[in-house]
Design an enzyme around this catalytic site. Structure first.
Site, PDB file in Angstrom:
ATOM      1  N   ARG A 161     -12.506 -11.137   5.583  1.00 32.38           N
ATOM      2  CA  ARG A 161     -11.907 -10.863   4.280  1.00 32.38           C
ATOM      3  C   ARG A 161     -11.893 -12.093   3.385  1.00 32.38           C
ATOM      4  NH1 ARG A 161      -6.660 -11.432   2.169  1.00 32.38           N
ATOM      5  NH2 ARG A 161      -5.860 -12.139   4.184  1.00 32.38           N
ATOM      6  N   HIS A 206      -5.877 -16.974  10.385  1.00 32.16           N
ATOM      7  CA  HIS A 206      -5.618 -17.893   9.272  1.00 32.16           C
ATOM      8  C   HIS A 206      -5.560 -19.307   9.821  1.00 32.16           C
ATOM      9  CE1 HIS A 206      -3.895 -19.712   5.716  1.00 32.16           C
ATOM     10  NE2 HIS A 206      -4.098 -18.587   5.078  1.00 32.16           N
ATOM     11  N   GLY A 245      -1.701 -14.828  -3.406  1.00 31.10           N
ATOM     12  CA  GLY A 245      -1.797 -14.078  -4.640  1.00 31.10           C
ATOM     13  C   GLY A 245      -2.686 -12.865  -4.525  1.00 31.10           C
ATOM     14  N   GLU A 254      -9.114 -20.287  -4.631  1.00 32.12           N
ATOM     15  CA  GLU A 254      -8.904 -20.230  -3.196  1.00 32.12           C
ATOM     16  C   GLU A 254     -10.245 -20.289  -2.487  1.00 32.12           C
ATOM     17  OE1 GLU A 254      -6.388 -17.080  -1.854  1.00 32.12           O
ATOM     18  OE2 GLU A 254      -4.603 -17.900  -2.803  1.00 32.12           O
ATOM     19  N   ALA A 303       0.827  -1.208   0.000  1.00 29.86           N
ATOM     20  CA  ALA A 303       0.000   0.000   0.000  1.00 29.86           C
ATOM     21  C   ALA A 303       0.860   1.256   0.000  1.00 29.86           C
ATOM     22  CB  ALA A 303      -0.938  -0.002   1.205  1.00 29.86           C
ATOM     23  N   ALA A 328       3.156 -12.244   1.723  1.00 32.91           N
ATOM     24  CA  ALA A 328       1.926 -12.757   1.102  1.00 32.91           C
ATOM     25  C   ALA A 328       2.255 -13.822   0.067  1.00 32.91           C
ATOM     26  CB  ALA A 328       1.150 -11.609   0.457  1.00 32.91           C
ATOM     27  N   LEU A 339      -4.079  -7.667  -1.107  1.00 35.84           N
ATOM     28  CA  LEU A 339      -3.139  -7.004  -2.012  1.00 35.84           C
ATOM     29  C   LEU A 339      -3.885  -6.178  -3.053  1.00 35.84           C
ATOM     30  CD1 LEU A 339      -0.446  -9.783  -2.629  1.00 35.84           C
ATOM     31  CD2 LEU A 339      -0.116  -7.626  -1.413  1.00 35.84           C
ATOM     32  N   SER A 351       3.141  -7.516   3.474  1.00 28.81           N
ATOM     33  CA  SER A 351       2.946  -7.713   2.032  1.00 28.81           C
ATOM     34  C   SER A 351       4.026  -8.608   1.448  1.00 28.81           C
ATOM     35  CB  SER A 351       2.951  -6.367   1.296  1.00 28.81           C
ATOM     36  OG  SER A 351       1.918  -5.534   1.741  1.00 28.81           O
ATOM     37  N   ARG A 388     -12.271 -18.720   5.737  1.00 30.62           N
ATOM     38  CA  ARG A 388     -11.189 -18.848   6.714  1.00 30.62           C
ATOM     39  C   ARG A 388     -11.692 -18.941   8.156  1.00 30.62           C
ATOM     40  NH1 ARG A 388      -6.684 -14.523   4.473  1.00 30.62           N
ATOM     41  NH2 ARG A 388      -5.834 -15.859   2.832  1.00 30.62           N
ATOM     42  N   HIS A 447      -3.954 -13.228  11.609  1.00 25.62           N
ATOM     43  CA  HIS A 447      -3.397 -12.998  10.277  1.00 25.62           C
ATOM     44  C   HIS A 447      -3.722 -11.629   9.699  1.00 25.62           C
ATOM     45  CE1 HIS A 447      -1.901 -13.831   6.314  1.00 25.62           C
ATOM     46  NE2 HIS A 447      -3.096 -13.774   5.758  1.00 25.62           N
TER      47      HIS A 447
END
Length: 552
Positions: free
Chosen positions: A382, A236, A56, A120, A23, A53, A388, A50, A282, A347
């Site tokens: 999320r 996570h 992806g 995912e 960011a 990560a 990302l 980041s 998750r 996470h």
């Protein structure tokens, strides 16, 4: 890039960006190049989350996919708390963001001439672009190289932002105070962009790096900015869990490629908790592991389950997950012959500083992006690989930023020497810094309960009251603008960094506990064992207003 000395830092910039993850780097690059930008990072330029990560970045660019499907998946994962307009903005701008990253040189994996995409958890289509299992690193490396080419961007590394510098009316930001090379400096700017990442270090088990102490959220709160949804912290489900090893994240993409989640008997237990099994959202998978361990393990707090990669073709594992292979090998695990011991870890923080689509906060001149911000795209949980994407899409809007001319007064030439003697306080501060994450994990972790939250709040309150009387804390609280301070030793700098981060973490712990105690339901990543159902009456945001009114 040579390291600056404190004398090399000008007393003012047009804009200061705090944080050097995806960011912060992307924001600095998107700002108009006629502006003088200071990019402040408290460690090296590539040490944030980041860079870690793996999975992806999500975007609906395949002909079989659409932004509408991406929007629907994101809204479903967010369990009623996403801002539909923000999500629409995110998914519609995703293809352009990917195109720009490719144009900049990010080497995403390809399948023939096309960009390769994987599935995912909670995505209805394969839409996650990747660069092996180090996508974050590929993006950060590219952005870092571009930042170093830009003459209008000055990087200030190994520097800690201590506080936002407000105007006398307390309604606008005009810079920051900075701890750097054993000095404290006040830097003026027309705008400050907070991009400091999350606050995973508030929990004892986290995939976040050590720098993730929630600095941006704490700075914004102390400046009076509105915060939102702080109780929603994503755990996570699959972090490497082995004595002595870091909680290295085993990417969700591993399960997307076909890995099985099993217990010590080889049983795929996740289907007992959700029809999608390992590919459930998750929060569901994390709770499945949590509850299964509490049913089957003698010591569930320190127990683990296993992630079995053996159902995946070995050549596919080598192609997609070379970094995971290498890290596991370092800890004596051969992923081709045995499953990986895993357990949930803190996470990603869905909550943060409340922002609009231009990343503006409630304080004039203050912006927030990335995990520091609450843009409304993640809601209560999320969707994988949207983080990302959020960094890039929202940072891109800063190309249209409008700033007021900075009012530069005379530079202060007074330099005050401080002879610090805070060693006696450091032992207690370090003790609190160590105890807080354990307290947060036990009281505000995967499963929460009202009485435990209230008891934890009392303890955090006591710690904050105790520290308020410490000389090192009083020194930081009473810093005065325009006054440059030279510390008498590098030890003093390290001590003040410890104090600043501990104060930030205590503020975050207090706010997370307060928000979690207030929300008497379970939704997304926030699970209350005493209120296990999701309630329509709670389809509202948790807003934290005015630090000044509450605490002064």
């Amino acid at each position: 890039m040579p390291r600056l000395t404190s004398l090399d830092i000008p007393p003012h910039f047009d804009i200061i960006v705090v944080g050097s993850g995806a960011a912060g780097l992307y924001a600095a690059l998107c700002l108009p190049d006629h502006l003088r930008v200071g990019l402040v990072t408290k460690d090296a330029i590539h040490t944030g989350s980041s860079n870690w990560a793996q999975g992806g970045i999500a975007a609906a660019i395949d002909p079989s996919d659409t932004p509408i499907l991406h929007l629907e998946d994101t809204l479903k994962a967010g369990v009623g708390l996403c801002d539909p307009e923000a999500v629409k903005f995110l998914v519609e701008n995703a293809p352009g963001a990917i195109a720009h990253l490719v144009e900049m040189g990010v080497a995403f994996d390809r399948k023939g001439e096309k960009l390769a995409m994987t599935l995912e958890a909670a995505h209805s289509r394969p839409r996650v672009l990747h660069s092996a299992d180090t996508t974050g690193r590929a993006i950060i490396d590219t952005l870092t190289a571009k930042v170093r080419e830009r003459p209008n961007i000055q990087v200030v590394s190994q520097a800690v932002a201590l506080n936002l510098w407000l105007t006398p009316e307390k309604d606008s930001v005009q810079g920051i105070s900075l701890l750097y090379q054993s000095q404290i400096r006040w830097l003026k700017s027309s705008a400050v962009i907070l991009a400091t990442g999350g606050g995973g270090q508030v929990f004892t088990q986290t995939t976040n790096p050590k720098v993730s102490t929630g600095d941006g959220v704490a700075l914004a709160w102390r400046a009076g900015a509105v915060l939102r949804d702080l109780e929603f912290f994503q755990f996570h489900p699959t972090a490497l869990t082995k004595p002595g090893a870091p909680h290295f994240l085993i990417s969700e993409a591993v399960r997307g490629e076909g890995a099985h989640l099993i217990d010590d008997r080889g049983y795929r237990f996740a289907f007992e908790y959700h029809p999608a099994g390992e590919l459930a959202p998750r929060d569901v998978v994390s709770r499945a592991i949590f509850h299964h361990l509490h049913k089957t393990a003698t010591d569930p707090t320190h127990a683990h389950v296993y992630l079995d990669l053996r159902p995946i073709d070995p050549d596919r594992i080598r192609y997609r997950f070379p970094n995971i292979i290498n890290v596991c090998q370092q800890w004596g695990i051969d992923v081709f012959q045995e499953p990986i011991p895993v357990a949930p870890a803190a996470h990603y923080w869905m909550g943060g500083v409340a922002c609009d689509l231009m990343s503006r906060t409630s304080v004039r001149g203050l912006y927030a992006i990335g995990e520091t911000a609450s843009t409304g795209v993640h809601g209560a949980n999320r969707l994988a690989s949207n983080s990302l994407l959020e960094c890039v899409v929202f940072a891109a809007q800063l190309s249209r930023i409008e700033i007021e001319p900075i009012l530069v007064g005379p530079d202060s030439d007074s330099l005050m020497q401080v002879n610090s003697d805070w060693k006696e306080e450091m032992e207690k501060i370090a003790s609190i810094r160590q105890m807080l994450p354990n307290l947060m994990w036990e009281s505000a972790g995967i499963s929460r309960q009202g009485e435990l939250l209230e008891l934890a709040l009392e303890r955090v309150h006591d710690w904050r009251e105790m520290l308020a009387s410490f000389k090192s804390v009083e020194f930081l609280v009473n810093l005065s603008p325009h006054q440059m301070i030279r510390l008498d030793s590098t030890d003093a700098e390290e001590q003040l960094r410890m104090v600043a981060e501990t104060l930030n973490l205590l503020d975050l712990g207090y706010l997370i506990l307060k928000s979690a105690a207030w929300r008497t339901e379970s939704r997304g990543a926030h699970y209350r064992s005493d209120y296990p159902q999701t309630s329509e009456n709670w389809e509202v945001h948790t807003l934290v207003h005015s630090y000044f009114n509450k605490c002064r």
